[in-house]
Design a protein around this motif. Structure first.
Motif, mmCIF file in Angstrom:
data_model
loop_
_atom_site.group_PDB
_atom_site.id
_atom_site.type_symbol
_atom_site.label_atom_id
_atom_site.label_comp_id
_atom_site.label_asym_id
_atom_site.label_seq_id
_atom_site.Cartn_x
_atom_site.Cartn_y
_atom_site.Cartn_z
ATOM 1 N N GLU A 1 94.408 7.463 -48.475
ATOM 2 C CA GLU A 1 95.313 6.687 -47.628
ATOM 3 C C GLU A 1 95.437 7.330 -46.256
ATOM 4 O O GLU A 1 95.552 6.636 -45.251
ATOM 5 C CB GLU A 1 96.675 6.588 -48.311
ATOM 6 C CG GLU A 1 96.614 5.715 -49.545
ATOM 7 C CD GLU A 1 97.859 5.820 -50.392
ATOM 8 O OE1 GLU A 1 98.770 6.586 -50.045
ATOM 9 O OE2 GLU A 1 97.912 5.128 -51.408
ATOM 10 N N ARG B 1 92.586 6.233 -44.176
ATOM 11 C CA ARG B 1 92.679 4.806 -43.845
ATOM 12 C C ARG B 1 93.861 4.510 -42.934
ATOM 13 O O ARG B 1 94.000 3.404 -42.444
ATOM 14 C CB ARG B 1 92.791 3.971 -45.118
ATOM 15 C CG ARG B 1 91.522 4.013 -45.958
ATOM 16 C CD ARG B 1 91.656 3.150 -47.159
ATOM 17 N NE ARG B 1 92.754 3.667 -47.991
ATOM 18 C CZ ARG B 1 93.102 3.175 -49.151
ATOM 19 N NH1 ARG B 1 92.494 2.135 -49.650
ATOM 20 N NH2 ARG B 1 94.100 3.695 -49.841
ATOM 21 N N ILE C 1 97.151 4.411 -43.684
ATOM 22 C CA ILE C 1 98.170 3.559 -44.300
ATOM 23 C C ILE C 1 99.497 4.300 -44.364
ATOM 24 O O ILE C 1 99.591 5.388 -44.918
ATOM 25 C CB ILE C 1 97.746 3.115 -45.715
ATOM 26 C CG1 ILE C 1 96.483 2.262 -45.638
ATOM 27 C CG2 ILE C 1 98.884 2.336 -46.380
ATOM 28 C CD1 ILE C 1 95.913 1.881 -46.991
ATOM 29 N N TRP C 2 100.536 3.698 -43.803
ATOM 30 C CA TRP C 2 101.891 4.203 -43.908
ATOM 31 C C TRP C 2 102.542 3.557 -45.128
ATOM 32 O O TRP C 2 102.215 2.428 -45.479
ATOM 33 C CB TRP C 2 102.690 3.843 -42.665
ATOM 34 C CG TRP C 2 102.314 4.615 -41.433
ATOM 35 C CD1 TRP C 2 101.080 4.679 -40.841
ATOM 36 C CD2 TRP C 2 103.171 5.415 -40.646
ATOM 37 N NE1 TRP C 2 101.127 5.469 -39.733
ATOM 38 C CE2 TRP C 2 102.403 5.936 -39.584
ATOM 39 C CE3 TRP C 2 104.521 5.739 -40.720
ATOM 40 C CZ2 TRP C 2 102.945 6.770 -38.614
ATOM 41 C CZ3 TRP C 2 105.058 6.563 -39.756
ATOM 42 C CH2 TRP C 2 104.275 7.081 -38.711
ATOM 43 N N GLN D 1 99.723 0.584 -37.562
ATOM 44 C CA GLN D 1 98.760 -0.504 -37.759
ATOM 45 C C GLN D 1 98.714 -1.021 -39.193
ATOM 46 O O GLN D 1 98.488 -2.201 -39.422
ATOM 47 C CB GLN D 1 97.354 -0.039 -37.346
ATOM 48 C CG GLN D 1 97.249 0.337 -35.889
ATOM 49 C CD GLN D 1 97.528 -0.831 -34.961
ATOM 50 O OE1 GLN D 1 96.991 -1.900 -35.142
ATOM 51 N NE2 GLN D 1 98.391 -0.621 -33.985
ATOM 52 N N LYS D 2 98.916 -0.131 -40.185
ATOM 53 C CA LYS D 2 98.826 -0.525 -41.593
ATOM 54 C C LYS D 2 100.028 0.015 -42.355
ATOM 55 O O LYS D 2 100.310 1.211 -42.313
ATOM 56 C CB LYS D 2 97.553 0.037 -42.232
ATOM 57 C CG LYS D 2 96.276 -0.476 -41.627
ATOM 58 C CD LYS D 2 95.088 0.180 -42.290
ATOM 59 C CE LYS D 2 93.790 -0.222 -41.607
ATOM 60 N NZ LYS D 2 92.637 0.455 -42.204
ATOM 61 N N GLU E 1 102.049 -0.282 -46.219
ATOM 62 C CA GLU E 1 102.130 -0.748 -47.596
ATOM 63 C C GLU E 1 103.590 -0.611 -48.007
ATOM 64 O O GLU E 1 104.130 0.494 -48.057
ATOM 65 C CB GLU E 1 101.247 0.107 -48.500
ATOM 66 C CG GLU E 1 101.228 -0.347 -49.940
ATOM 67 C CD GLU E 1 100.299 0.512 -50.765
ATOM 68 O OE1 GLU E 1 100.803 1.370 -51.515
ATOM 69 O OE2 GLU E 1 99.073 0.317 -50.633
#
Length: 106
Positions: free
Chosen positions: A7, A10, A12-13, A73-74, A76
């Motif tokens: 993650e 990538r 992802i927060w 930007q991302k 979850e």
């Protein structure tokens, strides 16, 4: 090359939210965690009558606004409310106006 990048790689927060309501008041909490483990924790207190699910929505919306302000930007997101998670993911359809109004934020 790694098949399943982490993650962190990538970008992802993680956003975790929880809301609660009772006779004496209502509030919510949220934790926004960066891919490298930096955490922002917030507690919200609502000055208006609200249900548990509405408190979850309010926390989710607040967390997403914070993430947007940080130019994330991302994200979850997770919630312990099956209704809120199902509505936000599109798995459920809103049957009540009080829940449908929150879908306009997505």
């Amino acid at each position: 090359m790694e098949e399943n990048p982490s993650e962190n790689e990538r970008g992802i927060w993680k956003l975790s939210v929880d809301g609660s309501s009772c006779i004496t008041g209502s509030g919510a909490g949220l934790v926004l965690t960066s891919p490298d483990g930096w955490m922002l924790e917030y507690a919200l207190r609502f000055g208006f009558k609200i249900t548990n699910n509405e408190a979850e929505w309010e926390a989710l919306i607040a967390g997403l606004k914070i993430a947007k302000h940080l130019e994330v930007q991302k994200v979850e997101a997770s919630s312990d409310s099956q209704l809120v998670a199902g509505l936000a993911s599109g798995e459920f359809k809103a049957r009540e106006d009080s829940m449908a109004k929150y879908l306009f934020h997505f």
